[in-house]
Design a protein around this motif. Structure first.
Motif, short mmCIF file in Angstrom:
data_model
loop_
_atom_site.label_atom_id
_atom_site.label_comp_id
_atom_site.label_asym_id
_atom_site.label_seq_id
_atom_site.Cartn_x
_atom_site.Cartn_y
_atom_site.Cartn_z
N GLY A 122 -11.78 20.15 28.34
CA GLY A 122 -10.40 19.40 28.55
C GLY A 122 -10.66 17.77 28.37
O GLY A 122 -9.59 17.26 28.90
N ARG A 123 -11.73 17.35 27.90
CA ARG A 123 -11.65 15.86 27.64
C ARG A 123 -12.44 15.34 26.39
O ARG A 123 -13.34 16.34 25.76
N LEU A 124 -12.17 14.29 26.17
CA LEU A 124 -12.83 13.59 24.89
C LEU A 124 -14.38 13.15 25.39
O LEU A 124 -14.34 12.72 26.62
N LYS A 133 -3.15 15.93 18.93
CA LYS A 133 -3.74 15.77 20.50
C LYS A 133 -3.93 17.14 21.04
O LYS A 133 -4.91 17.83 21.52
N SER A 158 -17.55 10.31 25.40
CA SER A 158 -17.50 8.92 25.52
C SER A 158 -18.68 8.46 24.47
O SER A 158 -19.46 9.41 24.28
N PHE A 197 -7.29 19.19 22.01
CA PHE A 197 -7.42 19.70 23.47
C PHE A 197 -7.66 21.25 23.52
O PHE A 197 -8.08 21.63 24.28
N GLN A 225 -8.45 6.54 18.89
CA GLN A 225 -7.10 6.38 19.83
C GLN A 225 -6.09 6.77 19.28
O GLN A 225 -4.98 7.38 19.58
N GLY A 264 -18.09 19.76 24.15
CA GLY A 264 -17.21 20.32 25.27
C GLY A 264 -16.82 21.65 25.37
O GLY A 264 -15.81 22.30 25.86
N ASP A 294 -13.87 9.26 22.25
CA ASP A 294 -12.91 8.18 22.51
C ASP A 294 -13.32 6.71 22.23
O ASP A 294 -14.04 6.35 23.00
#
Length: 159
Positions: free
Chosen positions: A122-124, A112, A126, A116, A103, A154, A98
């Protein structure tokens, strides 16, 4: 370079991505190795390339990117074997991070959903996740790790 179907990839885009992901990584690795080998053999030395989970899978419309990241993984393995025990060589292979650059991709709902659907957590990631992986591989805690890819995706490549 935008994602493109294999049949539609322009030669100039192919050359650009090969230059960026393969040639630049090779030249930077070679320069680092030359410098690291100048001094005495003491000390823990490590090279950590930034690859991608796409260096371990394929994806539609990403043949060039996947190809170059697979090449980076191969360079890492070959360099690790050649340079052991003096220099450890590994990659960090994140999934989508992210950032301001990524973005806009996620404004496309279809893209997207595609991303996912492939990340069980279930998340990007950092940028801190990527930095922590690099810090670990550079640390004495990873003193016996070479020629590997630390995938921080992930669960993308576990499927």
């Amino acid at each position: 370079m935008q994602a493109s179907r294999l049949a539609d990839v322009k030669a100039s885009d192919l050359d650009f991505v090969i230059g960026l992901n393969i040639r630049a990584t090779f030249l930077a690795t070679r320069a680092a190795v030359r410098k690291m080998l100048e001094g005495d053999a003491a000390g823990d030395r490590a090279i950590i390339n930034i690859s991608s989970q796409m260096g371990h899978v394929g994806a539609p419309d990403r043949s060039v990117y996947c190809m170059t990241k697979h090449a980076m993984e191969g360079l890492t393995k070959a360099a690790a074997v050649e340079l052991a025990p003096r220099i450890r060589v590994n990659t960090v292979a994140p999934a989508f991070v992210d950032t301001p650059m990524t973005q806009p991709f996620f404004e496309n709902e279809q893209f997207k959903r595609w991303v996912f659907d492939r990340i069980p957590m279930g998340r990007l990631l950092s940028s801190d996740h990527v930095a922590a992986a690099v810090l670990y591989l550079a640390s004495p805690a990873a003193a016996m790790i070479t020629g590997t890819s630390l995938r921080i995706d992930g669960g993308w490549t576990a499927q």
